[in-house]
Design an enzyme around this catalytic site. Structure first.
Site, short mmCIF file in Angstrom:
data_model
loop_
_atom_site.label_atom_id
_atom_site.label_comp_id
_atom_site.label_asym_id
_atom_site.label_seq_id
_atom_site.Cartn_x
_atom_site.Cartn_y
_atom_site.Cartn_z
N SER A 133 -4.95 -0.07 -6.79
CA SER A 133 -4.88 -1.27 -5.93
C SER A 133 -6.08 -1.27 -5.00
O SER A 133 -6.71 -0.22 -4.80
CB SER A 133 -3.60 -1.21 -5.09
OG SER A 133 -3.63 -2.16 -4.05
N TYR A 146 2.89 3.86 -0.05
CA TYR A 146 2.28 3.05 -1.11
C TYR A 146 0.76 3.22 -1.11
O TYR A 146 0.15 3.45 -2.14
CB TYR A 146 2.65 1.57 -0.92
CG TYR A 146 2.08 0.68 -2.00
CD1 TYR A 146 2.58 0.74 -3.30
CD2 TYR A 146 1.03 -0.19 -1.74
CE1 TYR A 146 2.05 -0.06 -4.31
CE2 TYR A 146 0.49 -0.99 -2.75
CZ TYR A 146 1.01 -0.92 -4.02
OH TYR A 146 0.47 -1.70 -5.02
N1 NAP Z 1 1.40 -7.57 -6.69
C1 NAP Z 1 0.40 -7.05 -5.99
O1 NAP Z 1 -0.04 -7.61 -4.97
C2 NAP Z 1 -0.26 -5.78 -6.47
C3 NAP Z 1 -1.53 -5.46 -5.97
C4 NAP Z 1 -2.15 -4.29 -6.40
C5 NAP Z 1 -1.51 -3.46 -7.29
N2 NAP Z 1 -0.28 -3.77 -7.76
C6 NAP Z 1 0.38 -2.84 -8.68
O2 NAP Z 1 0.61 -3.48 -9.91
C7 NAP Z 1 1.71 -2.85 -10.56
C8 NAP Z 1 2.68 -3.92 -11.05
O3 NAP Z 1 3.23 -4.57 -9.91
P1 NAP Z 1 3.57 -6.12 -9.88
O4 NAP Z 1 2.77 -6.73 -8.83
O5 NAP Z 1 3.53 -6.68 -11.25
O6 NAP Z 1 5.06 -6.05 -9.31
P2 NAP Z 1 6.47 -6.43 -9.96
O7 NAP Z 1 6.45 -7.82 -10.47
O8 NAP Z 1 7.47 -6.07 -8.92
O9 NAP Z 1 6.59 -5.43 -11.19
C9 NAP Z 1 6.87 -4.07 -11.02
C10 NAP Z 1 7.30 -3.50 -12.35
O10 NAP Z 1 7.56 -2.10 -12.18
C11 NAP Z 1 8.83 -1.80 -12.75
N3 NAP Z 1 9.47 -0.69 -12.04
C12 NAP Z 1 9.65 -0.56 -10.70
N4 NAP Z 1 10.35 0.56 -10.44
C13 NAP Z 1 10.60 1.15 -11.65
C14 NAP Z 1 11.31 2.31 -12.05
N5 NAP Z 1 11.93 3.10 -11.14
N6 NAP Z 1 11.37 2.61 -13.35
C15 NAP Z 1 10.79 1.79 -14.27
N7 NAP Z 1 10.11 0.68 -13.96
C16 NAP Z 1 10.04 0.36 -12.66
C17 NAP Z 1 9.64 -3.09 -12.59
O11 NAP Z 1 10.65 -3.16 -13.59
P3 NAP Z 1 12.23 -3.01 -13.35
O12 NAP Z 1 12.53 -3.50 -11.97
O13 NAP Z 1 12.84 -3.85 -14.44
O14 NAP Z 1 12.48 -1.56 -13.54
C18 NAP Z 1 8.59 -4.15 -12.85
O15 NAP Z 1 8.47 -4.40 -14.23
C19 NAP Z 1 2.30 -1.87 -9.55
O16 NAP Z 1 1.85 -0.57 -9.83
C20 NAP Z 1 1.75 -2.36 -8.24
O17 NAP Z 1 1.67 -1.34 -7.29
C21 NAP Z 1 0.37 -4.93 -7.37
#
Ligand code: NAP
Length: 259
Positions: A133, A146
């Site tokens: 990130s 985080y």
């Molecule tokens: N959105 C942002 O602003 C942002 C910015 C930079 C980086 N990121 C990174 O991008 C990645 C994806 O995030 P996103 O933004 O797409 O958020 P999101 O829509 O909340 O997706 C998160 C995913 O992680 C899975 N997950 C969470 N806890 C888990 C667990 N204990 N076991 C298995 N799966 C789990 C969730 O699936 P289930 O709930 O179905 O398990 C979901 O599919 C993350 O690593 C996040 O840190 C996000």
């Protein structure tokens, strides 16, 4: 010709789901991992092509991580996207230790175990993408675990990029900034849905993944920062003292601005 196979953690929503869609369009067979089976099943039904599968696993527990390492050992995978991850907007010292440790389990420990399992079987031309990130470089005081977890992922990815270069395996640390997904809703315990996110700096999951796949094609950079605004923000650590940087990020990254 045998299709390429990708395993994507956190495929049930957001960036992971967008990876599944765009990689399937490129001809990959997808194995999607997450906890919510209904979302994974729905995704499988939408993907073009065939031979897609899902695996329900909780990556905060050893058993869940082990079921994914077994899947990585049983099949030939060309790409692993270590995408599952989350945050909580809770002051560190006032929240349960177990809650804070759980972030480490999913964002770091599972990433390490799955990267290791994948690299055991990886061959020349294969690739590993780890979701870091912009907070890897812009630590946000409102999200200490985080921020620290993503600094870990970026550092690990850079080091593995060097280590794996020799054998022709590409490792990318992918650094999106604010992205419109379920991330804010999860981090705020449902108090916010992300609709207040500043549009000038917010990308869609599809935009993030499209940039990541261009970079995957080029196989050049260890760290890929998506979005022009995010790349511009990464000048801050070069221009400001660490003290000044963290003071600014304490205000700019205050979750109240997103709630
Ligand atoms: N959105 C942002 O602003 C942002 C910015 C930079 C980086 N990121 C990174 O991008 C990645 C994806 O995030 P996103 O933004 O797409 O958020 P999101 O829509 O909340 O997706 C998160 C995913 O992680 C899975 N997950 C969470 N806890 C888990 C667990 N204990 N076991 C298995 N799966 C789990 C969730 O699936 P289930 O709930 O179905 O398990 C979901 O599919 C993350 O690593 C996040 O840190 C996000």
């Amino acid at each position: 010709m045998q299709s390429r196979r990708a395993l994507i953690t956190g495929a049930s929503s957001g960036i992971g789901r967008a990876f599944a869609r765009q990689l399937a369009l490129q001809g990959y067979s997808i194995t999607g991992v997450a906890r919510r089976e209904d979302k994974l099943r729905e995704l499988m039904g939408e993907l073009p092509g065939d031979q897609h599968r899902y695996l329900v696993a909780d990556l905060s527990h050893d058993a869940g991580v082990q079921s994914v390492t077994e899947a990585l050992a049983q099949d030939r995978f060309h790409l692993l996207v270590n995408n599952a991850g989350y945050s909580v907007f809770e002051p560190f010292s006032q929240s349960e230790l177990a809650l804070q440790q759980n972030i480490l389990n999913v964002n770091c420990a599972a990433v390490v175990t799955l990267a290791h399992a994948f690299l055991q079987q990886a061959q020349r031309g294969d690739a590993l993408i780890n979701l870091a990130s912009v907070v890897s470089y812009l630590p946000t005081p409102a999200q200490p675990m985080y921020s620290a977890s993503k600094a870990f992922v970026a550092s690990l990815s850079e080091c593995l990029w060097v280590e794996q270069k020799e054998r022709g395996v590409y490792v990318m640390g992918l650094c999106p900034g604010v992205t419109a997904t379920e991330f804010i809703s999860t981090a705020s315990g449902g108090a916010a849905d992300g609709s207040n996110l500043p549009s000038a700096v917010t990308q869609s999951a599809e935009e993030v993944v499209a940039e990541a796949l261009v970079a995957l094609n080029k196989r050049r950079k260890a760290i890929v920062v998506t979005g022009r605004a995010n790349r511009a923000m990464l000048w801050m650590p070069r221009l400001l003292s660490r003290h000044r940087l963290i003071s600014i990020l304490a205000v700019a990254g205050d979750p109240k601005r997103m709630l």
